[in-house]
Design a protein around this motif. Structure first.
Motif, PDB file in Angstrom:
ATOM      1  N   SER A  65      21.359 -38.641 -57.914  1.00 32.38           N
ATOM      2  CA  SER A  65      21.628 -39.658 -56.888  1.00 32.38           C
ATOM      3  C   SER A  65      23.116 -40.006 -56.845  1.00 32.38           C
ATOM      4  N   GLU A  66      23.770 -40.041 -57.996  1.00 36.86           N
ATOM      5  CA  GLU A  66      25.216 -40.292 -58.012  1.00 36.86           C
ATOM      6  C   GLU A  66      25.972 -39.118 -57.396  1.00 36.86           C
ATOM      7  N   GLY A  71      29.353 -37.342 -53.297  1.00 40.99           N
ATOM      8  CA  GLY A  71      29.603 -36.216 -52.397  1.00 40.99           C
ATOM      9  C   GLY A  71      29.742 -36.658 -50.953  1.00 40.99           C
ATOM     10  N   ILE A  72      28.803 -37.476 -50.509  1.00 40.36           N
ATOM     11  CA  ILE A  72      28.862 -37.974 -49.128  1.00 40.36           C
ATOM     12  C   ILE A  72      30.075 -38.892 -48.957  1.00 40.36           C
ATOM     13  N   THR A 106      35.257 -27.160 -44.048  1.00 40.08           N
ATOM     14  CA  THR A 106      35.552 -26.799 -45.441  1.00 40.08           C
ATOM     15  C   THR A 106      35.213 -27.943 -46.390  1.00 40.08           C
ATOM     16  N   TYR A 107      35.316 -29.168 -45.913  1.00 39.03           N
ATOM     17  CA  TYR A 107      35.002 -30.323 -46.760  1.00 39.03           C
ATOM     18  C   TYR A 107      33.529 -30.401 -47.147  1.00 39.03           C
ATOM     19  N   LEU A 108      32.674 -29.604 -46.517  1.00 36.97           N
ATOM     20  CA  LEU A 108      31.267 -29.573 -46.944  1.00 36.97           C
ATOM     21  C   LEU A 108      31.128 -29.053 -48.372  1.00 36.97           C
ATOM     22  N   ILE A 109      32.179 -28.413 -48.867  1.00 40.75           N
ATOM     23  CA  ILE A 109      32.203 -27.998 -50.275  1.00 40.75           C
ATOM     24  C   ILE A 109      31.964 -29.208 -51.175  1.00 40.75           C
ATOM     25  N   VAL A 113      29.012 -29.251 -54.027  1.00 40.41           N
ATOM     26  CA  VAL A 113      29.339 -29.187 -55.457  1.00 40.41           C
ATOM     27  C   VAL A 113      28.801 -30.403 -56.202  1.00 40.41           C
ATOM     28  N   THR A 114      29.000 -31.610 -55.656  1.00 44.73           N
ATOM     29  CA  THR A 114      28.533 -32.802 -56.381  1.00 44.73           C
ATOM     30  C   THR A 114      27.015 -32.834 -56.483  1.00 44.73           C
ATOM     31  N   LEU A 115      26.342 -32.394 -55.437  1.00 43.39           N
ATOM     32  CA  LEU A 115      24.875 -32.334 -55.479  1.00 43.39           C
ATOM     33  C   LEU A 115      24.424 -31.309 -56.528  1.00 43.39           C
TER      34      LEU A 115
END
Length: 132
Positions: A65-66, A71-72, A106-109, A113-115
């Motif tokens: 969840s963090e 990430g968002i 590109t920011y969808l990286i 990654v955090t997920l």
């Protein structure tokens, strides 16, 4: 430090580090654009991994969840700062659709990654609890 302030500060760093690198290597954008375009996702990925590891050091649970939250949040912060710089009447003017195709996507990286790191950390934590 307050969790939300930490998320904001890390989010600003998430934007600032790749921005500084892009500023330093900007001559490549003119002389070797494919190389520039290859370097930047690597810089973004390295930055998000380092910041996520640092952020997770204070965590002992709820990594998934963090991971989703940061990430968002970091994605939105990066897009918001960029839009202030790239949309009219800024000096680095770029249309919204051009921006999203060139930079924004590109920011969808960041949330990917955090997920992924949050999922992996939660899975490892559950495994350790099960072994105890």
């Amino acid at each position: 430090m307050n969790k939300y302030i930490k998320i904001m500060l890390y989010g600003i760093l998430m934007w600032l580090i790749p921005f500084l690198v892009s500023f330093l290597i900007y001559p490549l954008k003119q002389s070797a654009n494919p190389f520039f375009e290859s370097i930047m996702p690597v810089v973004i990925t390295a930055t998000v991994v380092a910041l996520t590891l640092s952020y997770f050091k204070q965590q002992d649970k709820d990594f998934l969840s963090e991971g989703i939250t940061i990430g968002i949040s970091w994605f939105v912060i990066s897009i918001a700062i960029d839009l202030m710089m790239f949309l009219p009447p800024s000096p680095m003017h770029m249309g919204f659709s051009d921006y999203m195709m060139d930079v924004g996507f590109t920011y969808l990286i960041i949330p990917v990654v955090t997920l992924g790191m949050g999922y992996t950390a939660d899975k490892e934590l559950k495994k350790r609890i099960k072994e105890d």
